[in-house]
Design a protein around this motif. Structure first.
Motif, PDB file in Angstrom:
ATOM      1  N   ALA A 157       0.830  -1.210   0.000  1.00  0.00           N
ATOM      2  CA  ALA A 157       0.000   0.000   0.000  1.00  0.00           C
ATOM      3  C   ALA A 157       0.854   1.246   0.000  1.00  0.00           C
ATOM      4  O   ALA A 157       0.567   2.229  -0.691  1.00  0.00           O
ATOM      5  N   SER A 158       1.928   1.191   0.795  1.00  0.00           N
ATOM      6  CA  SER A 158       2.831   2.338   0.858  1.00  0.00           C
ATOM      7  C   SER A 158       3.503   2.583  -0.489  1.00  0.00           C
ATOM      8  O   SER A 158       3.665   3.711  -0.927  1.00  0.00           O
ATOM      9  N   GLY A 159       3.862   1.462  -1.163  1.00  0.00           N
ATOM     10  CA  GLY A 159       4.489   1.595  -2.478  1.00  0.00           C
ATOM     11  C   GLY A 159       3.562   2.207  -3.498  1.00  0.00           C
ATOM     12  O   GLY A 159       3.961   3.043  -4.305  1.00  0.00           O
ATOM     13  N   VAL A 160       2.268   1.794  -3.467  1.00  0.00           N
ATOM     14  CA  VAL A 160       1.271   2.367  -4.379  1.00  0.00           C
ATOM     15  C   VAL A 160       1.083   3.848  -4.119  1.00  0.00           C
ATOM     16  O   VAL A 160       1.007   4.667  -5.044  1.00  0.00           O
ATOM     17  N   ALA A 161       1.027   4.219  -2.831  1.00  0.00           N
ATOM     18  CA  ALA A 161       0.852   5.630  -2.474  1.00  0.00           C
ATOM     19  C   ALA A 161       2.026   6.457  -2.967  1.00  0.00           C
ATOM     20  O   ALA A 161       1.848   7.557  -3.494  1.00  0.00           O
ATOM     21  N   ARG A 162       3.247   5.910  -2.784  1.00  0.00           N
ATOM     22  CA  ARG A 162       4.431   6.643  -3.256  1.00  0.00           C
ATOM     23  C   ARG A 162       4.401   6.798  -4.771  1.00  0.00           C
ATOM     24  O   ARG A 162       4.783   7.839  -5.304  1.00  0.00           O
ATOM     25  N   ALA A 163       3.964   5.737  -5.468  1.00  0.00           N
ATOM     26  CA  ALA A 163       3.892   5.807  -6.928  1.00  0.00           C
ATOM     27  C   ALA A 163       2.932   6.909  -7.364  1.00  0.00           C
ATOM     28  O   ALA A 163       3.197   7.643  -8.315  1.00  0.00           O
ATOM     29  N   ALA A 164       1.799   7.025  -6.663  1.00  0.00           N
ATOM     30  CA  ALA A 164       0.833   8.076  -6.990  1.00  0.00           C
ATOM     31  C   ALA A 164       1.405   9.457  -6.683  1.00  0.00           C
ATOM     32  O   ALA A 164       1.243  10.407  -7.459  1.00  0.00           O
ATOM     33  N   ASP A 165       2.096   9.565  -5.526  1.00  0.00           N
ATOM     34  CA  ASP A 165       2.686  10.857  -5.147  1.00  0.00           C
ATOM     35  C   ASP A 165       3.732  11.303  -6.164  1.00  0.00           C
ATOM     36  O   ASP A 165       3.867  12.489  -6.462  1.00  0.00           O
TER      37      ASP A 165
ATOM     38  N   ASP B  33      -8.654  -0.452 -27.273  1.00  0.00           N
ATOM     39  CA  ASP B  33      -8.068  -1.743 -26.897  1.00  0.00           C
ATOM     40  C   ASP B  33      -6.624  -1.579 -26.423  1.00  0.00           C
ATOM     41  O   ASP B  33      -6.178  -2.288 -25.516  1.00  0.00           O
ATOM     42  N   VAL B  34      -5.901  -0.632 -27.033  1.00  0.00           N
ATOM     43  CA  VAL B  34      -4.530  -0.351 -26.584  1.00  0.00           C
ATOM     44  C   VAL B  34      -4.543   0.124 -25.129  1.00  0.00           C
ATOM     45  O   VAL B  34      -3.732  -0.308 -24.307  1.00  0.00           O
ATOM     46  N   ILE B  35      -5.478   1.004 -24.805  1.00  0.00           N
ATOM     47  CA  ILE B  35      -5.594   1.507 -23.429  1.00  0.00           C
ATOM     48  C   ILE B  35      -5.948   0.362 -22.484  1.00  0.00           C
ATOM     49  O   ILE B  35      -5.339   0.196 -21.418  1.00  0.00           O
ATOM     50  N   ALA B  36      -6.943  -0.439 -22.868  1.00  0.00           N
ATOM     51  CA  ALA B  36      -7.418  -1.528 -22.010  1.00  0.00           C
ATOM     52  C   ALA B  36      -6.310  -2.526 -21.681  1.00  0.00           C
ATOM     53  O   ALA B  36      -6.265  -3.070 -20.568  1.00  0.00           O
ATOM     54  N   LYS B  37      -5.407  -2.772 -22.627  1.00  0.00           N
ATOM     55  CA  LYS B  37      -4.378  -3.793 -22.448  1.00  0.00           C
ATOM     56  C   LYS B  37      -3.044  -3.227 -21.949  1.00  0.00           C
ATOM     57  O   LYS B  37      -2.045  -3.955 -21.877  1.00  0.00           O
ATOM     58  N   SER B  38      -3.009  -1.947 -21.605  1.00  0.00           N
ATOM     59  CA  SER B  38      -1.770  -1.333 -21.131  1.00  0.00           C
ATOM     60  C   SER B  38      -1.564  -1.621 -19.636  1.00  0.00           C
ATOM     61  O   SER B  38      -2.481  -2.030 -18.929  1.00  0.00           O
ATOM     62  N   THR B  39      -0.357  -1.419 -19.165  1.00  0.00           N
ATOM     63  CA  THR B  39      -0.030  -1.613 -17.753  1.00  0.00           C
ATOM     64  C   THR B  39      -0.716  -0.536 -16.908  1.00  0.00           C
ATOM     65  O   THR B  39      -0.620   0.652 -17.230  1.00  0.00           O
ATOM     66  N   PRO B  40      -1.391  -0.910 -15.828  1.00  0.00           N
ATOM     67  CA  PRO B  40      -2.109   0.084 -15.021  1.00  0.00           C
ATOM     68  C   PRO B  40      -1.188   0.845 -14.064  1.00  0.00           C
ATOM     69  O   PRO B  40      -1.296   0.744 -12.842  1.00  0.00           O
ATOM     70  N   ASP B  41      -0.266   1.613 -14.650  1.00  0.00           N
ATOM     71  CA  ASP B  41       0.686   2.371 -13.834  1.00  0.00           C
ATOM     72  C   ASP B  41       0.566   3.879 -14.028  1.00  0.00           C
ATOM     73  O   ASP B  41       1.358   4.648 -13.473  1.00  0.00           O
TER      74      ASP B  41
ATOM     75  N   LEU C 205      -6.276   0.717 -12.149  1.00  0.00           N
ATOM     76  CA  LEU C 205      -5.408   1.837 -11.782  1.00  0.00           C
ATOM     77  C   LEU C 205      -5.554   2.085 -10.286  1.00  0.00           C
ATOM     78  O   LEU C 205      -6.676   2.091  -9.761  1.00  0.00           O
ATOM     79  N   PRO C 206      -4.461   2.305  -9.561  1.00  0.00           N
ATOM     80  CA  PRO C 206      -4.562   2.560  -8.121  1.00  0.00           C
ATOM     81  C   PRO C 206      -5.464   3.757  -7.826  1.00  0.00           C
ATOM     82  O   PRO C 206      -5.341   4.792  -8.483  1.00  0.00           O
ATOM     83  N   PRO C 207      -6.390   3.626  -6.860  1.00  0.00           N
ATOM     84  CA  PRO C 207      -7.323   4.716  -6.554  1.00  0.00           C
ATOM     85  C   PRO C 207      -6.661   6.061  -6.290  1.00  0.00           C
ATOM     86  O   PRO C 207      -7.158   7.100  -6.727  1.00  0.00           O
ATOM     87  N   ALA C 208      -5.525   6.046  -5.590  1.00  0.00           N
ATOM     88  CA  ALA C 208      -4.838   7.315  -5.299  1.00  0.00           C
ATOM     89  C   ALA C 208      -4.370   7.984  -6.583  1.00  0.00           C
ATOM     90  O   ALA C 208      -4.412   9.214  -6.710  1.00  0.00           O
ATOM     91  N   MET C 209      -3.927   7.182  -7.550  1.00  0.00           N
ATOM     92  CA  MET C 209      -3.479   7.728  -8.827  1.00  0.00           C
ATOM     93  C   MET C 209      -4.665   8.260  -9.635  1.00  0.00           C
ATOM     94  O   MET C 209      -4.577   9.306 -10.287  1.00  0.00           O
ATOM     95  N   VAL C 210      -5.787   7.546  -9.581  1.00  0.00           N
ATOM     96  CA  VAL C 210      -6.996   7.991 -10.282  1.00  0.00           C
ATOM     97  C   VAL C 210      -7.435   9.356  -9.769  1.00  0.00           C
ATOM     98  O   VAL C 210      -7.751  10.267 -10.539  1.00  0.00           O
TER      99      VAL C 210
END
Length: 331
Positions: free
Chosen positions: A25-33, A86-94, A268-273
């Motif tokens: 969770a901390s890693g996801v939050a940092r990624a969003a920050d 389809d390109v968007i749908a199949k992309s990495t959710p980062d 996509l992580p909620p914090a990033m959204v």
């Protein structure tokens, strides 16, 4: 002893999992920050030069300004926006591949297409709505009709003789034409293109007779004296062309507008959204974007992620009966 050892192993595994969860969770939050710390790929599902491409570039330029990172437009056109979707749908959710949420691929295609490579409801994360634009009916300069009543009379007297272009099967211009055919009781041939820009070229060349298109494109052509402007598809007259009537003035109840938003792949992580959504809201509120949207005939339509997803679902439900009644189907 064996049982005790097994219990110990399970306890250790459980404690390790509990320790790992906060770390993830901390890693996801940092990624969003930290987002974005490199360029972001923004998929536009139609070719360069069309209204959705123009509006997307306006928004992406402002997002680049706000974040200090480039939002790089990548046009992936075809199949009414479905190839790019389809390109968007199949992309990495980062968060580093996002793109255009459209009425075509995400609200019309699920009913129009017999089979899609994605699920419009499950394979995307709606981030924010960006704009709403009515469509505008334009014709080639030498087209014999100048008003909606004249067009209806001409089409009824010559069933199947005249044609309307669209930016692709399943796009809002296509569906607008099908709605017009139903409500006016006329037979006009649909000619799909891979985007608005090539369709415009064939109208100018006289290869097709008319087109219902997102208002930014026709406005420029009409002001340049290259096409005739007939009417808008909004409920009320549009401020960019106040002298042009609505189709509803002649066909009561006729109303359809196109919309565009921004989306990413599912998960996509909620914090990033939330961060992405807030940034798009900030971009839309800048004087630069407000002025550019006004010049393009677009209306700011920002919605939260939750409301964006709900709007898409409601539009799919609303448009499905129109598509089915038209008999249009893409295998």
């Amino acid at each position: 002893m064996a049982k005790l050892s097994l219990r110990r192993r399970r306890a250790l595994a459980l404690s390790g999992g509990l320790l790992a969860a906060p770390m993830v969770a901390s890693g996801v939050a940092r990624a969003a920050d930290d987002w974005p710390n490199r360029p972001v790929r923004y998929i536009v599902v139609f070719p360069p030069g069309g209204p959705t491409d123009t509006l997307s570039r306006i928004v992406c330029a402002q997002l680049s300004e706000l974040t200090g990172q480039q939002f790089i437009i990548e046009n992936r056109a075809g199949s009414g926006g479905n190839i790019g979707a389809d390109v968007i749908a199949k992309s990495t959710p980062d968060g580093y591949t996002i793109g255009l949420y459209t009425i075509a691929a995400h609200a019309i295609s699920p009913t129009l297409y017999a089979k899609l490579p994605f699920d419009a409801a499950k394979d995307f994360t709606g981030i924010a709505m960006l704009w709403s634009v009515p469509n505008f009916l334009m014709t080639r300069l030498d087209f014999p009709a100048n008003t909606i009543p004249e067009l209806i009379a001409l089409a009824k007297a010559n069933p199947g003789k005249y044609s309307f272009a669209s930016s692709g099967a399943g796009t809002s211009p296509h569906l607008t034409g099908e709605m017009f055919k139903q409500m006016a009781g006329v037979n006009i041939l649909h000619v799909p293109y891979k985007g608005s820009a090539p369709a415009h070229q064939d109208i100018l060349a006289g290869q097709v007779d008319m087109m219902f298109d997102n208002i930014p494109g026709p406005l420029g052509l009409m002001k340049g004296g290259k096409v005739k402007g007939i009417a808008v598809t909004s409920k009320t007259r549009h401020p960019a062309v106040p002298d042009k009537p609505t189709i509803a003035e002649f066909l009561p109840g006729f109303e359809i507008s196109s919309w565009g938003g921004v989306c990413g792949p599912a998960n996509l992580p909620p914090a990033m959204v939330e961060k992405l959504s807030a940034l798009t809201k900030k971009a839309l509120e800048t004087p630069t974007v407000k002025t550019a949207f006004e010049q393009q005939g677009a209306t700011n339509m920002w919605l939260s992620p939750k409301d964006t997803a709900a709007y898409r679902a409601n539009d799919e439900k609303k448009l499905a009966p129109i598509i089915k009644a038209s008999g249009a189907k893409v295998e």
